[in-house]
Motif scaffolding. Structure first.
Motif, PDB file in Angstrom:
ATOM      1  N   PHE A  34     -19.187  25.664  12.065  1.00  0.00           N
ATOM      2  CA  PHE A  34     -18.966  25.821  10.616  1.00  0.00           C
ATOM      3  C   PHE A  34     -19.106  27.299  10.248  1.00  0.00           C
ATOM      4  O   PHE A  34     -20.086  27.706   9.613  1.00  0.00           O
ATOM      5  N   PRO A  35     -18.133  28.122  10.642  1.00  0.00           N
ATOM      6  CA  PRO A  35     -18.297  29.578  10.531  1.00  0.00           C
ATOM      7  C   PRO A  35     -18.400  30.114   9.117  1.00  0.00           C
ATOM      8  O   PRO A  35     -18.937  31.202   8.899  1.00  0.00           O
ATOM      9  N   ASP A  36     -17.887  29.403   8.137  1.00  0.00           N
ATOM     10  CA  ASP A  36     -17.844  29.938   6.778  1.00  0.00           C
ATOM     11  C   ASP A  36     -18.902  29.349   5.855  1.00  0.00           C
ATOM     12  O   ASP A  36     -18.853  29.562   4.635  1.00  0.00           O
ATOM     13  N   VAL A  37     -19.855  28.598   6.412  1.00  0.00           N
ATOM     14  CA  VAL A  37     -20.843  27.930   5.564  1.00  0.00           C
ATOM     15  C   VAL A  37     -21.981  28.870   5.186  1.00  0.00           C
ATOM     16  O   VAL A  37     -22.278  29.084   4.012  1.00  0.00           O
ATOM     17  N   MET A  38     -22.659  29.422   6.196  1.00  0.00           N
ATOM     18  CA  MET A  38     -23.742  30.371   5.904  1.00  0.00           C
ATOM     19  C   MET A  38     -24.055  31.212   7.127  1.00  0.00           C
ATOM     20  O   MET A  38     -23.575  30.942   8.240  1.00  0.00           O
ATOM     21  N   ASP A  39     -24.875  32.226   6.932  1.00  0.00           N
ATOM     22  CA  ASP A  39     -25.211  33.188   7.970  1.00  0.00           C
ATOM     23  C   ASP A  39     -26.077  32.536   9.053  1.00  0.00           C
ATOM     24  O   ASP A  39     -26.773  31.550   8.799  1.00  0.00           O
ATOM     25  N   LEU A  40     -26.037  33.143  10.260  1.00  0.00           N
ATOM     26  CA  LEU A  40     -26.790  32.616  11.400  1.00  0.00           C
ATOM     27  C   LEU A  40     -28.274  32.481  11.087  1.00  0.00           C
ATOM     28  O   LEU A  40     -28.918  31.489  11.473  1.00  0.00           O
ATOM     29  N   LYS A  41     -28.851  33.436  10.383  1.00  0.00           N
ATOM     30  CA  LYS A  41     -30.286  33.401  10.091  1.00  0.00           C
ATOM     31  C   LYS A  41     -30.642  32.191   9.226  1.00  0.00           C
ATOM     32  O   LYS A  41     -31.682  31.556   9.424  1.00  0.00           O
ATOM     33  N   TRP A  42     -29.769  31.882   8.260  1.00  0.00           N
ATOM     34  CA  TRP A  42     -30.040  30.736   7.408  1.00  0.00           C
ATOM     35  C   TRP A  42     -29.861  29.427   8.167  1.00  0.00           C
ATOM     36  O   TRP A  42     -30.592  28.467   7.928  1.00  0.00           O
ATOM     37  N   TRP A  43     -28.889  29.373   9.069  1.00  0.00           N
ATOM     38  CA  TRP A  43     -28.765  28.198   9.935  1.00  0.00           C
ATOM     39  C   TRP A  43     -30.042  28.020  10.753  1.00  0.00           C
ATOM     40  O   TRP A  43     -30.543  26.899  10.925  1.00  0.00           O
ATOM     41  N   GLY A  44     -30.567  29.133  11.287  1.00  0.00           N
ATOM     42  CA  GLY A  44     -31.794  29.056  12.083  1.00  0.00           C
ATOM     43  C   GLY A  44     -32.970  28.550  11.270  1.00  0.00           C
ATOM     44  O   GLY A  44     -33.725  27.672  11.720  1.00  0.00           O
ATOM     45  N   ALA A  45     -33.130  29.084  10.061  1.00  0.00           N
ATOM     46  CA  ALA A  45     -34.223  28.629   9.193  1.00  0.00           C
ATOM     47  C   ALA A  45     -34.068  27.146   8.873  1.00  0.00           C
ATOM     48  O   ALA A  45     -35.051  26.392   8.857  1.00  0.00           O
ATOM     49  N   ALA A  46     -32.825  26.711   8.628  1.00  0.00           N
ATOM     50  CA  ALA A  46     -32.588  25.297   8.325  1.00  0.00           C
ATOM     51  C   ALA A  46     -32.965  24.405   9.508  1.00  0.00           C
ATOM     52  O   ALA A  46     -33.581  23.339   9.330  1.00  0.00           O
ATOM     53  N   CYS A  47     -32.619  24.842  10.719  1.00  0.00           N
ATOM     54  CA  CYS A  47     -32.972  24.056  11.914  1.00  0.00           C
ATOM     55  C   CYS A  47     -34.484  23.940  12.065  1.00  0.00           C
ATOM     56  O   CYS A  47     -35.015  22.867  12.391  1.00  0.00           O
ATOM     57  N   GLY A  48     -35.190  25.053  11.836  1.00  0.00           N
ATOM     58  CA  GLY A  48     -36.648  25.019  11.934  1.00  0.00           C
ATOM     59  C   GLY A  48     -37.265  24.080  10.917  1.00  0.00           C
ATOM     60  O   GLY A  48     -38.185  23.311  11.235  1.00  0.00           O
TER      61      GLY A  48
END
Length: 440
Positions: free
Chosen positions: A130-144
């Motif tokens: 999902f490249p256009d959803v949000m930045d990698l850092k926010w994806w990482g925070a969401a996973c955590g």
């Protein structure tokens, strides 16, 4: 099933609380699936993929040997829990205070850095999907945060079921890729012969592959998951051993499949990929070019399953171990596996405090970058843990702390000694390779 503390829980065990199964059975397995899923992270798959890319099938034997070494370590941890009724940290504490100091330093520093690494690893395939959803850092925070909420509100039984589903996804994806690249079975069988690549540092590189197949602190957590399943005495020993073999047979399938992909897709075309998690993103691009978008997306789903199982596995397993450490520190008494089986550890404040430690401070690292000196200390402690585990298990399982019937035999001692020496060599190499001149 009613456990010894009077709590009622369904663990897949026989309904008679005093009974153990007459023989090992596939329907009881579970902790092995959890340890396999947690131990095999994206980094393990990349290491095996690169080995296949560089050497073809030459090091297939080393990947399989790595699984056998880890079987011996996990079996020893599980045997300690079942034969003594005590937890592994309780055994470590009996060896002296130095084990406690090492463990505390390890889980505090390692957990801080690993949390950020695990979140980033889980975020990479999501950003690629999902490249256009949000930045990698926010994806990482969401996973955590998803991992935190999931482990916080669910007990072992639910955790195991979710891990099993994700392992199923990993299994289907890796086996599909291995078949898709059409492996040369003749060369693969030749790779079972113990031959070293003809290059500089081939011995150390081979040892690194052997030691890197699914080996982390999750091997020590295996005994805790055995207890959490409701297995607390020697009546479950045969089941535990079957469960452990299933764990590393599953691990073996993952790494062999990825070595096939590296050998056929990358080695034959002389394509190099980056080490670390980003290598799998590159592989996704290569798969898209070779086999189309559907195959690439299918692979990225498997990549996410691999990374996220490692994240929630550590969130659960290492938090159990930390809660056990705090219980020992507070009571100074023996720590029983029955307390883990009753769910007491999962409901405790130390369990949840360590969950918070694994989640929120590492989120800060995602946005601010990882401090250089801390990364070096993290590397040293991480390298030292596996020899610590192997050598302390040799000590515990050859002493009067373990009932005579369940002490190490010659084969167990040999395998644990090999594991200890292997990881000691890798530990020295890791410490030697750190940029110490820049540290001071």
């Amino acid at each position: 099933m009613a456990d010894t503390t009077g709590h009622i829980k369904d663990t897949g065990a026989p309904r008679d609380p005093g009974a153990a199964p007459r023989k090992s059975s596939w329907r009881y397995i579970g902790p092995g699936i959890v340890v396999a899923a947690t131990g095999v992270g994206a980094g393990d798959l990349v290491a095996t993929l690169i080995a296949g890319s560089n050497f073809g099938y030459t090091l297939l034997w080393a990947a399989i040997l790595g699984c056998l070494v880890k079987i011996s370590l996990a079996e020893a941890a599980g045997r300690w829990h079942l034969s003594t009724g005590r937890t592994l940290f309780d055994g470590w504490a009996s060896l002296g205070r130095w084990t406690t100091w090492f463990f505390v330093a390890y889980v505090v520093i390692w957990g801080f850095v690993y949390g950020a690494a695990a979140m980033s690893s889980s975020a990479l395939p999501l950003q690629a999907l999902f490249p256009d959803v949000m930045d990698l850092k926010w994806w990482g925070a969401a996973c955590g945060l998803v991992g935190l909420v999931f482990v916080w509100f669910n007990k072992y039984a639910v955790f195991e079921k979710v891990m099993t589903v994700l392992v199923g996804v990993m299994f289907v994806v890796t086996v599909y890729l291995a078949i898709r690249v059409t492996p040369n079975l003749g060369d693969a069988f030749a790779g079972l012969l113990p031959v070293l690549p003809d290059e500089k540092d081939s011995i150390l590189n081979t040892l690194g592959l052997i030691g890197g197949v699914g080996g982390t602190i999750t091997l020590a957590a295996y005994g805790y998951w055995v207890n959490a399943k409701g297995w607390t005495d020697t009546g479950w020993m045969k089941v535990m051993r079957l469960d452990n073999r299933v764990a590393y047979a599953t691990t073996g399938v993952f790494v062999i499949a990825m070595l096939f992909v590296g050998a056929e897709l990358l080695h034959s075309a002389n394509i190099a990929i980056a080490s670390g998690d980003k290598g799998l993103v590159q592989l996704g691009d290569i798969l898209e070019d070779e086999y189309g978008t559907a195959t690439a997306k299918f692979f990225l789903i498997g990549f996410f399953a691999t990374s996220f199982t490692s994240l929630i596995g550590v969130w659960h397993g290492v938090s159990l171990m930390f809660a056990d450490f705090v219980a020992r520190y507070r009571t100074r008494g023996e720590l029983k596996g029955e307390e883990v089986a009753a769910g007491a550890r999962e409901r405790s404040w130390p369990f949840r405090a360590y969950l918070l430690w694994l989640t929120f401070p590492p989120i800060v690292l995602l946005f601010q970058g990882q401090p250089f000196r801390l990364i070096i200390i993290y590397g040293v402690l991480g390298a030292a843990f596996m020899p610590f585990l192997a050598l302390t298990l040799v000590w515990l399982l050859n002493s009067s702390r373990t009932p005579r019937e369940w002490r190490n035999g010659p084969l167990s001692n040999a395998m644990l000694a090999v594991a200890g020496l292997l990881f000691l060599v890798l530990c020295v190499k890791q410490i030697w390779d750190q940029p110490w001149s820049e540290f001071f």
